[in-house]
Design a protein around this motif. Structure first.
Motif, PDB file in Angstrom:
ATOM      1  N   LEU A   1     -21.345 -32.836  -0.720  1.00 52.50           N
ATOM      2  CA  LEU A   1     -21.047 -31.332  -0.909  1.00 52.50           C
ATOM      3  C   LEU A   1     -19.638 -30.825  -0.558  1.00 52.50           C
ATOM      4  O   LEU A   1     -19.088 -31.260   0.312  1.00 52.50           O
ATOM      5  CB  LEU A   1     -21.817 -30.394  -0.044  1.00 52.50           C
ATOM      6  CG  LEU A   1     -21.889 -29.166  -0.078  1.00 52.50           C
ATOM      7  CD1 LEU A   1     -22.290 -28.540  -1.377  1.00 52.50           C
ATOM      8  CD2 LEU A   1     -22.885 -28.593   1.086  1.00 52.50           C
ATOM      9  N   VAL A   2     -18.782 -30.531  -1.705  1.00 60.92           N
ATOM     10  CA  VAL A   2     -17.499 -30.239  -1.571  1.00 60.92           C
ATOM     11  C   VAL A   2     -17.043 -29.187  -2.281  1.00 60.92           C
ATOM     12  O   VAL A   2     -17.327 -28.824  -3.434  1.00 60.92           O
ATOM     13  CB  VAL A   2     -16.720 -31.450  -2.198  1.00 60.92           C
ATOM     14  CG1 VAL A   2     -14.814 -31.024  -2.164  1.00 60.92           C
ATOM     15  CG2 VAL A   2     -16.871 -32.673  -1.489  1.00 60.92           C
ATOM     16  N   PRO A   3     -16.568 -28.011  -1.591  1.00 60.89           N
ATOM     17  CA  PRO A   3     -16.483 -27.688  -0.186  1.00 60.89           C
ATOM     18  C   PRO A   3     -17.852 -27.530   0.599  1.00 60.89           C
ATOM     19  O   PRO A   3     -18.674 -27.062  -0.194  1.00 60.89           O
ATOM     20  CB  PRO A   3     -15.315 -26.942  -0.037  1.00 60.89           C
ATOM     21  CG  PRO A   3     -15.754 -25.760  -0.960  1.00 60.89           C
ATOM     22  CD  PRO A   3     -16.009 -26.807  -2.437  1.00 60.89           C
ATOM     23  N   LEU A   4     -17.759 -27.753   1.990  1.00 63.43           N
ATOM     24  CA  LEU A   4     -19.103 -27.231   2.565  1.00 63.43           C
ATOM     25  C   LEU A   4     -19.210 -25.811   2.325  1.00 63.43           C
ATOM     26  O   LEU A   4     -17.974 -24.996   2.428  1.00 63.43           O
ATOM     27  CB  LEU A   4     -18.948 -27.580   3.908  1.00 63.43           C
ATOM     28  CG  LEU A   4     -18.976 -29.130   4.441  1.00 63.43           C
ATOM     29  CD1 LEU A   4     -18.586 -29.118   6.016  1.00 63.43           C
ATOM     30  CD2 LEU A   4     -20.159 -29.646   4.187  1.00 63.43           C
ATOM     31  N   ILE A   5     -20.501 -25.231   2.362  1.00 63.47           N
ATOM     32  CA  ILE A   5     -20.657 -23.842   2.621  1.00 63.47           C
ATOM     33  C   ILE A   5     -21.419 -23.587   3.867  1.00 63.47           C
ATOM     34  O   ILE A   5     -21.781 -24.561   4.449  1.00 63.47           O
ATOM     35  CB  ILE A   5     -21.474 -23.292   1.358  1.00 63.47           C
ATOM     36  CG1 ILE A   5     -23.052 -24.203   1.316  1.00 63.47           C
ATOM     37  CG2 ILE A   5     -21.030 -23.632  -0.056  1.00 63.47           C
ATOM     38  CD1 ILE A   5     -23.977 -23.440   0.461  1.00 63.47           C
ATOM     39  N   LYS A   6     -21.290 -22.549   4.106  1.00 62.46           N
ATOM     40  CA  LYS A   6     -21.863 -22.031   5.539  1.00 62.46           C
ATOM     41  C   LYS A   6     -23.379 -22.336   5.837  1.00 62.46           C
ATOM     42  O   LYS A   6     -23.632 -22.678   6.712  1.00 62.46           O
ATOM     43  CB  LYS A   6     -21.685 -20.656   5.748  1.00 62.46           C
ATOM     44  CG  LYS A   6     -20.158 -20.055   6.132  1.00 62.46           C
ATOM     45  CD  LYS A   6     -20.075 -18.628   6.660  1.00 62.46           C
ATOM     46  CE  LYS A   6     -18.866 -18.158   7.307  1.00 62.46           C
ATOM     47  NZ  LYS A   6     -18.875 -16.877   7.889  1.00 62.46           N
ATOM     48  N   GLU A   7     -24.119 -22.361   4.749  1.00 61.09           N
ATOM     49  CA  GLU A   7     -25.655 -22.558   4.848  1.00 61.09           C
ATOM     50  C   GLU A   7     -25.697 -24.110   4.827  1.00 61.09           C
ATOM     51  O   GLU A   7     -26.875 -24.513   4.299  1.00 61.09           O
ATOM     52  CB  GLU A   7     -26.135 -21.824   3.722  1.00 61.09           C
ATOM     53  CG  GLU A   7     -26.182 -20.155   3.729  1.00 61.09           C
ATOM     54  CD  GLU A   7     -24.557 -19.868   3.059  1.00 61.09           C
ATOM     55  OE1 GLU A   7     -24.404 -18.607   3.295  1.00 61.09           O
ATOM     56  OE2 GLU A   7     -23.954 -20.724   2.499  1.00 61.09           O
ATOM     57  N   VAL A   8     -24.968 -25.005   4.939  1.00 62.58           N
ATOM     58  CA  VAL A   8     -25.219 -26.464   4.619  1.00 62.58           C
ATOM     59  C   VAL A   8     -26.253 -26.895   5.529  1.00 62.58           C
ATOM     60  O   VAL A   8     -27.283 -27.736   4.826  1.00 62.58           O
ATOM     61  CB  VAL A   8     -23.830 -27.192   5.257  1.00 62.58           C
ATOM     62  CG1 VAL A   8     -23.396 -26.954   6.657  1.00 62.58           C
ATOM     63  CG2 VAL A   8     -24.145 -28.653   4.781  1.00 62.58           C
ATOM     64  N   ASN A   9     -26.484 -26.427   6.640  1.00 62.41           N
ATOM     65  CA  ASN A   9     -27.680 -26.938   7.449  1.00 62.41           C
ATOM     66  C   ASN A   9     -29.051 -26.309   6.921  1.00 62.41           C
ATOM     67  O   ASN A   9     -29.834 -27.133   7.031  1.00 62.41           O
ATOM     68  CB  ASN A   9     -27.315 -26.511   8.847  1.00 62.41           C
ATOM     69  CG  ASN A   9     -26.578 -27.426   9.640  1.00 62.41           C
ATOM     70  OD1 ASN A   9     -26.319 -28.595   9.521  1.00 62.41           O
ATOM     71  ND2 ASN A   9     -25.770 -27.001  10.688  1.00 62.41           N
TER      72      ASN A   9
END
Length: 534
Positions: free
Chosen positions: A297-305
């Motif tokens: 995942l590039v870039p990370l988004i806030k909802e990654v978790n």
């Protein structure tokens, strides 16, 4: 020395054809077509012989312009079989942008899908070096109609590979890992696109670093175009490990999970807006019931978790660009504690610097500059452009043009492209941070934030927004939403709603296009509306 000439594509493919001849290496979603390692080896050898017949030599360039299909891989491998340098062309290019790459590459021959050939023929008078077009997916009657319009030799793909052997072509000089594997043209923002000389060592390092969590037992879902490192990286990884590629002609939100399940894909990747598109799809009871075990995942988004939990998968991230290889890495396990790009990998030096290349203190933003300790894992330079190469390697450091900050433990946090950072009344603003907060609004599907000239000097913030299913969103309501989420100076002054954002084939927003007519009649002005945020 970490590398040997065993890692070049010609040698890796020969090894796989010998060890795993009947294993399927790649399969196309649209028509189910596939290639085993042996079949691919024999076809690419025929391509190599065909290139030698028409006079292409080791180290010379060969243009390719094809959809995201199996040919986007076997044409690259065919060029590599004789040490020729593939030049994949962005299939969206036309006019001057297309002419620039064709001429700048100095290629004499071009493999092109018939659906794109009219674009080349329209520019044929401006093409100084092109001598031969090889048409894929073309009928005989179409070929004859094209021949009338030009003196350039035009021939069918079928005639190119007939009557040539499928054994490995002979080479006078062995292909070295430091040789150019391809030219990847980067999008020109301040001038014409530049050709990045991508070496075999760079490709192999990309594969090992960016896909270390995937091996020969995995099946990777790839909707990425051949002119982008996201395709090259995983093509290289699975050529090395013996895994399988499932290729789709472009990313589709609706088809993503259906394809993943049908082809039992265990790995994939999400770039830019792709992750937001997937996350914002309505939840389903079977979201977690899928074979996908890992994505980058590039870039990370806030909802990654939330993505990790909802879809029951592991997420990995890194910082990379066409000119380099992954220099940071963050594993899924580490994401629990820290949502950064990761630590600098062993074998690389990194600094964050100001405009004078002076290092900035920890916690302060600065441009990331890099040096590898191993040769050839970064680009050899820009093709026929020593001036830009020297500029990029100012003071013997590779200047990325990207702004980061670093914490006390050494984790690097991406802020913005240096040219996309916005300066408003003395405040530095990350366009990416503003975008993240706007996208958090439930009505917003995607957005792009740019800086526009201000009558007070410096810039003002503008947001260009696409809403979910064309839903109505009033600018003043969005401003109220953002007041609780960001400093007043980051809240956009200008807002424009559009149906779609201009994008590259990998769904990266083309902000240059948005800046061309930024303050148009459709743009709402917060100050004229009398809304205060401070």
């Amino acid at each position: 020395m970490r590398f040997s000439n065993d890692i070049v594509i010609r040698n890796l493919l020969e090894k796989q054809a010998d060890q795993n001849p009947d294993k399927v290496y790649m399969q196309q979603v649209e028509d189910g077509g596939s290639f085993t390692f042996k079949a691919l080896y024999e076809l690419t050898n025929k391509i190599g012989h065909g290139l030698q017949v028409v006079g292409v030599k080791q180290g010379e360039t060969v243009l390719t312009m094809v959809p995201i299909r199996l040919e986007s891989v076997y044409l690259w491998f065919g060029c590599s079989t004789i040490g020729a340098i593939e030049v994949p062309v962005n299939i969206a290019y036309k006019g001057n942008m297309l002419s620039h790459i064709v001429n700048d590459s100095r290629a004499k021959i071009m493999f092109i899908d018939v659906s794109f050939v009219e674009r080349v023929l329209k520019e044929i008078e401006n093409l100084s070096y092109l001598e031969c077009l090889v048409l894929l997916n073309c009928r005989e009657e179409q070929l004859n109609s094209f021949k009338v319009t030009t003196n350039v030799e035009i021939r069918l793909w079928e005639s190119f590979i007939e009557n040539v052997p499928n054994t490995q072509p002979e080479m006078e000089t062995p292909i070295a890992y430091s040789d150019a594997a391809c030219l990847l043209y980067t999008s020109g923002t301040t001038g014409p696109s530049k050709g990045v000389i991508w070496t075999y060592a760079q490709g192999y390092e990309n594969a090992c670093a960016g896909a270390s969590y995937l091996d020969g037992n995995d099946t990777f879902y790839s909707p990425f175009p051949s002119n982008h490192i996201s395709q090259k990286l995983f093509v290289y990884r699975f050529l090395d490990t013996g895994g399988k590629l499932v290729i789709r002609n472009g990313f589709s939100v609706r088809s993503f999970w259906r394809d993943i399940r049908k082809y039992q894909c265990t790995g994939s990747g999400l770039l830019g807006a792709m992750a937001d598109f997937i996350y914002k799809q309505p939840e389903s009871p079977d979201d977690a019931d899928n074979p996908l075990r890992a994505i980058f995942l590039v870039p990370l988004i806030k909802e990654v978790n939330e993505i990790r939990k909802r879809f029951n998968l592991k997420v990995y991230t890194f910082f990379n660009m066409t000119e380099i290889c992954p220099v940071t890495f963050m594993s899924d396990e580490e994401l629990n504690k820290n949502q950064s790009c990761g630590l600098i990998r062993e074998g690389f030096e990194a600094r964050l610097v100001d405009d004078d290349d002076q290092e900035v203190p920890t916690g302060k933003v600065g441009e990331l500059i890099l040096r590898p300790q191993e040769p050839w894992v970064f680009m050899r330079g820009y093709w026929r452009n020593p001036g830009k190469t020297a500029e990029t390697w100012q003071n013997l450091w590779m200047h990325t043009g990207d702004v980061f900050y670093k914490d006390e433990e050494g984790h690097f946090y991406y802020v913005d492209r240096k040219k996309d950072a916005i300066r408003r009344r003395g405040e530095n603003i990350s366009s990416m941070e503003v975008e993240r907060e706007i996208i958090a609004h439930p009505t917003v599907l995607e957005c792009a934030v740019i800086g526009v000239p201000s009558e007070y000097g410096e810039e003002e913030v503008k947001a260009v927004i696409v809403t979910m299913n064309g839903q109505d969103l009033q600018p003043k309501d969005l401003i109220e939403f953002l007041k609780e989420r960001m400093p007043y100076f980051m809240i956009p002054r200008f807002i424009e709603f559009v149906k779609t954002l201009p994008k590259t084939p990998t769904l990266k927003v083309q902000k240059t296009s948005l800046r061309e007519n930024a303050l148009n009649q459709e743009t709402w002005d917060r100050e004229k509306a009398g809304i205060k945020v401070k």
